[in-house]
Design a protein around this motif. Sequence first.
Motif, PDB file in Angstrom:
ATOM      1  N   TYR A 276       6.068  10.802  -4.368  1.00  0.00           N
ATOM      2  CA  TYR A 276       6.649   9.680  -3.628  1.00  0.00           C
ATOM      3  C   TYR A 276       6.049   8.351  -4.081  1.00  0.00           C
ATOM      4  O   TYR A 276       6.759   7.407  -4.409  1.00  0.00           O
ATOM      5  CB  TYR A 276       6.431   9.885  -2.119  1.00  0.00           C
ATOM      6  N   PHE A 277       4.708   8.269  -4.056  1.00  0.00           N
ATOM      7  CA  PHE A 277       4.044   7.026  -4.428  1.00  0.00           C
ATOM      8  C   PHE A 277       4.299   6.656  -5.893  1.00  0.00           C
ATOM      9  O   PHE A 277       4.494   5.487  -6.219  1.00  0.00           O
ATOM     10  CB  PHE A 277       2.530   7.118  -4.187  1.00  0.00           C
TER      11      PHE A 277
ATOM     12  N   LEU B 253       7.687   5.108  -6.183  1.00  0.00           N
ATOM     13  CA  LEU B 253       7.670   3.783  -5.578  1.00  0.00           C
ATOM     14  C   LEU B 253       6.984   2.778  -6.494  1.00  0.00           C
ATOM     15  O   LEU B 253       7.499   1.679  -6.743  1.00  0.00           O
ATOM     16  CB  LEU B 253       6.954   3.853  -4.220  1.00  0.00           C
ATOM     17  N   ILE B 254       5.849   3.161  -7.045  1.00  0.00           N
ATOM     18  CA  ILE B 254       5.088   2.271  -7.933  1.00  0.00           C
ATOM     19  C   ILE B 254       5.861   2.007  -9.222  1.00  0.00           C
ATOM     20  O   ILE B 254       5.924   0.866  -9.699  1.00  0.00           O
ATOM     21  CB  ILE B 254       3.690   2.864  -8.216  1.00  0.00           C
ATOM     22  N   ASP B 255       6.470   3.051  -9.797  1.00  0.00           N
ATOM     23  CA  ASP B 255       7.254   2.858 -11.021  1.00  0.00           C
ATOM     24  C   ASP B 255       8.401   1.881 -10.793  1.00  0.00           C
ATOM     25  O   ASP B 255       8.682   1.019 -11.638  1.00  0.00           O
ATOM     26  CB  ASP B 255       7.804   4.194 -11.531  1.00  0.00           C
ATOM     27  N   GLY B 256       9.067   1.993  -9.650  1.00  0.00           N
ATOM     28  CA  GLY B 256      10.153   1.056  -9.340  1.00  0.00           C
ATOM     29  C   GLY B 256       9.653  -0.368  -9.217  1.00  0.00           C
ATOM     30  O   GLY B 256      10.287  -1.315  -9.718  1.00  0.00           O
TER      31      GLY B 256
ATOM     32  N   THR C 237      -6.012   6.119  -1.236  1.00  0.00           N
ATOM     33  CA  THR C 237      -6.438   4.714  -1.280  1.00  0.00           C
ATOM     34  C   THR C 237      -6.068   4.088  -2.623  1.00  0.00           C
ATOM     35  O   THR C 237      -5.657   2.921  -2.676  1.00  0.00           O
ATOM     36  CB  THR C 237      -7.958   4.604  -1.039  1.00  0.00           C
ATOM     37  N   ASN C 238      -6.199   4.854  -3.696  1.00  0.00           N
ATOM     38  CA  ASN C 238      -5.830   4.362  -5.021  1.00  0.00           C
ATOM     39  C   ASN C 238      -4.352   3.995  -5.048  1.00  0.00           C
ATOM     40  O   ASN C 238      -3.971   2.927  -5.552  1.00  0.00           O
ATOM     41  CB  ASN C 238      -6.156   5.429  -6.070  1.00  0.00           C
ATOM     42  N   PHE C 239      -3.498   4.868  -4.533  1.00  0.00           N
ATOM     43  CA  PHE C 239      -2.062   4.567  -4.483  1.00  0.00           C
ATOM     44  C   PHE C 239      -1.792   3.329  -3.631  1.00  0.00           C
ATOM     45  O   PHE C 239      -1.012   2.457  -4.009  1.00  0.00           O
ATOM     46  CB  PHE C 239      -1.272   5.750  -3.913  1.00  0.00           C
ATOM     47  N   GLN C 240      -2.434   3.237  -2.471  1.00  0.00           N
ATOM     48  CA  GLN C 240      -2.221   2.088  -1.592  1.00  0.00           C
ATOM     49  C   GLN C 240      -2.683   0.797  -2.257  1.00  0.00           C
ATOM     50  O   GLN C 240      -2.033  -0.245  -2.121  1.00  0.00           O
ATOM     51  CB  GLN C 240      -2.948   2.294  -0.262  1.00  0.00           C
ATOM     52  N   THR C 241      -3.776   0.872  -3.009  1.00  0.00           N
ATOM     53  CA  THR C 241      -4.277  -0.302  -3.711  1.00  0.00           C
ATOM     54  C   THR C 241      -3.269  -0.763  -4.753  1.00  0.00           C
ATOM     55  O   THR C 241      -3.010  -1.964  -4.903  1.00  0.00           O
ATOM     56  CB  THR C 241      -5.631   0.010  -4.386  1.00  0.00           C
ATOM     57  N   ARG C 242      -2.695   0.180  -5.479  1.00  0.00           N
ATOM     58  CA  ARG C 242      -1.681  -0.187  -6.480  1.00  0.00           C
ATOM     59  C   ARG C 242      -0.455  -0.819  -5.829  1.00  0.00           C
ATOM     60  O   ARG C 242       0.069  -1.821  -6.316  1.00  0.00           O
ATOM     61  CB  ARG C 242      -1.263   1.050  -7.287  1.00  0.00           C
ATOM     62  N   ILE C 243      -0.005  -0.254  -4.723  1.00  0.00           N
ATOM     63  CA  ILE C 243       1.167  -0.802  -4.038  1.00  0.00           C
ATOM     64  C   ILE C 243       0.857  -2.195  -3.497  1.00  0.00           C
ATOM     65  O   ILE C 243       1.671  -3.125  -3.635  1.00  0.00           O
ATOM     66  CB  ILE C 243       1.625   0.153  -2.909  1.00  0.00           C
ATOM     67  N   ASP C 244      -0.320  -2.373  -2.876  1.00  0.00           N
ATOM     68  CA  ASP C 244      -0.709  -3.690  -2.356  1.00  0.00           C
ATOM     69  C   ASP C 244      -0.807  -4.720  -3.479  1.00  0.00           C
ATOM     70  O   ASP C 244      -0.360  -5.860  -3.329  1.00  0.00           O
ATOM     71  CB  ASP C 244      -2.044  -3.603  -1.616  1.00  0.00           C
TER      72      ASP C 244
END
Length: 188
Positions: free
Chosen positions: A96-97, A100-103, A156-163
């Motif tokens: 999922y993440f 989302l990040i690729d998009g 947290t790593n995924f959330q950091t990338r999204i933020d």
Amino acid sequence: MNEDRKIEELFKNLQGSFDTEEPGVGHEERFLQKLSNSNGVVRLKPKKNNWWRPLSIAASIILLFAVGASLYTTGRPSIDEQVAKISPEVSQTQFYFANLIDGQIKELVDQSTPETKKLVDDTLLQLNKLEKNYKKLEQDLIDGGNSKLILSAMITNFQTRIDLLQEVMDKIENIKTFKNYDDENITI
């Protein structure tokens, strides 16, 4: 029997007179030259080197190594498969993440302008570092580290990338708004 004795006597008499030495260097060429000088004799062609045989053997060995290596690597599960085996929820969350990040990365690259190029490049560099950090966390999870702590760090790593991506997209929008505002105030 009489004939056998005659042959044995013949060999005894000739003992020591047989030529057991090898012919000198170039003997074959001299012999073939003499043959070719005589009438009606066809000269034999020298035997060619056959390189195909050693090459085919080498190719066969290489092919065997390649097949063996592919069997060895396909027998091992990938890191993603190993993580999914440890925690199926992580695999679903990662999927999922990651989508989302690729998009958001594609959108970020599409929004890049000469004014925002440095910001976009720096962001992509930071995302690459975070991705490497995530791969290390995956390996730590597989190696049997504290799974709750590592799973928390992965999220947290995924959330950091999204933020980070959201913050950069906001900055790009501010730059565009500021540029449009400046363009409207310029009088010709």
